[in-house]
Design an enzyme around this catalytic site. Sequence first.
Site, mmCIF file in Angstrom:
data_model
loop_
_atom_site.group_PDB
_atom_site.id
_atom_site.type_symbol
_atom_site.label_atom_id
_atom_site.label_comp_id
_atom_site.label_asym_id
_atom_site.label_seq_id
_atom_site.Cartn_x
_atom_site.Cartn_y
_atom_site.Cartn_z
ATOM 1 N N GLU A 162 4.187 6.534 -8.273
ATOM 2 C CA GLU A 162 4.404 5.199 -7.725
ATOM 3 C C GLU A 162 5.842 4.864 -7.317
ATOM 4 O OE1 GLU A 162 2.532 2.501 -10.530
ATOM 5 O OE2 GLU A 162 0.548 3.159 -9.899
ATOM 6 N N GLU A 280 -5.148 7.465 -9.548
ATOM 7 C CA GLU A 280 -5.313 6.461 -10.618
ATOM 8 C C GLU A 280 -6.239 5.369 -10.121
ATOM 9 O OE1 GLU A 280 -1.818 4.526 -12.180
ATOM 10 O OE2 GLU A 280 -0.804 6.420 -12.611
HETATM 11 C C1 BGC Z 1 1.489 3.097 -15.054
HETATM 12 C C2 BGC Z 1 0.884 2.559 -16.309
HETATM 13 C C3 BGC Z 1 -0.038 1.412 -16.010
HETATM 14 C C4 BGC Z 1 -1.011 1.797 -14.940
HETATM 15 C C5 BGC Z 1 -1.837 0.623 -14.537
HETATM 16 C C6 BGC Z 1 0.406 3.488 -14.154
HETATM 17 O O1 BGC Z 1 0.923 4.122 -13.038
HETATM 18 O O2 BGC Z 1 2.272 4.182 -15.336
HETATM 19 O O3 BGC Z 1 1.890 2.164 -17.187
HETATM 20 O O4 BGC Z 1 -0.759 1.087 -17.163
HETATM 21 O O5 BGC Z 1 -0.360 2.343 -13.818
HETATM 22 O O6 BGC Z 1 -1.018 -0.464 -14.220
#
Ligand code: BGC
Length: 445
Positions: A162, A280
């Site tokens: 990110e 993710e």
């Molecule tokens: C972050 C996490 C977070 C997740 C959802 C991830 O990329 O590293 O800390 O919980 O995104 O927000």
Amino acid sequence: MIKKEFLCYALSLAILISLPYSVSFLNGKNLGRSELRMRRGINIGNALEAPKEGQWGVIIKDEYFKIIREAGFDTVRIPIRWSAHAGDKPPYRIDDEFFSRIDWVVNKSLEKGLITIINIHHYEELMEDPMGHRERFLSLWRQISNHYKDYPENLYFELLNEPHGRLTSKIWNDLLAEAIKIIRETNPTRKVIVGPTDWNSIDGLEELVVPEHDRNIIVTFHFYAPFEFTHQGAEWVSPSPPVGKKWLGTEAERKQITKLLDAAVQWSEKHGNIPLFLGEFGAYSKADMDSRVRWTYFVAREAEKRGIPWCYWEFCAGFGAYDPKENKWREPLLYALIPKPNKYFISAITDYGSISGTGWYDEGTYATIKLDRTATGFLVRNVFVFFDGLKPEDKIIDKGVIQVYVDGPREIRAVWRKDYTQLVLIMAAACIGCLLLLLLRRMSS
Ligand code: BGC
């Protein structure tokens, strides 16, 4: 003359026919969206990307990889905060002890036949001061790629989680190209995953530039839309979206998701069908479980329909599909990710009171769906009328209790009506009272 004209026609025809091939050649030859070996994965989050493993409640255990593999996942993504375990000054050496820990984790994962993605996660200093941390970031990749150069091809590298903040697309495109060059010196054919700025959002793809003619680049994006649903009550988000938002899978809700995924696919097609990876997606545990199941199932299937492998966020922390205290999967979420043949989700929705009996059921059985009450409210009463979405095979047991036959995914909705009788009666009584009072006053004066 005629010969010349004919030649011209033939040449134009040949150019026209070869156009699609030349476009794909110019765009660089890559794997293509359907050729990836990853399909369904899970992030082991909150462990190695915490400032110190364990600080966020997760220490990776040997058995996790077996549990994950046996549940049907083929991939794990392991977020790692390398920046907290390396020197501040050149040569920015990564601690031996930390490297050994990562080796152990990677080896255990690979031993179980899992495609294993390691990344650089939470390098916040790089987001704040990209130029100041440029050399350190590149040095981390020089060390990591050299260290793992002889590892099996099932180990994938992901450049950076990110990118955001001061790490703008322009700076990031330049930095990622440099990092890939360094990795390619020792790992000429390893899969390298890279994502856009704006927190790996689909919207960020437009500005992402990846090296052409590298067959082993995969482009990642993250998916948390709608954010107010997936991040409700998230303590690390400010302001934190209020808890209580449901995801019901209405047409508008579905469209929001498919539109975004289609945009990612279009981007890939424009870039020679470069493989995509949904690295993710997940909904935080403060959302209600039924909504999480509906959303997770929908996103996973829609990604699959488009040939996009995915990695759920995450294994056993706040979004966890696995309960580390009970040592078992949260089955509603697991089946949403990896559906079981002949098991279907029976969903039931009500605007008032609560409803029980939803969940995954075996085909041919009945799910008993029950409303906890059939009337609510005081002056304006909400009165339950009927369940919408029933089939002849279903059984009405009582008002507010039904048995739903499981022959596929089912969606039942409680239909309520507003009842104003009480309000009207009270108002009428008040009016009569007032009239009587007025009458009495008149009579006594
Ligand atoms: C972050 C996490 C977070 C997740 C959802 C991830 O990329 O590293 O800390 O919980 O995104 O927000």
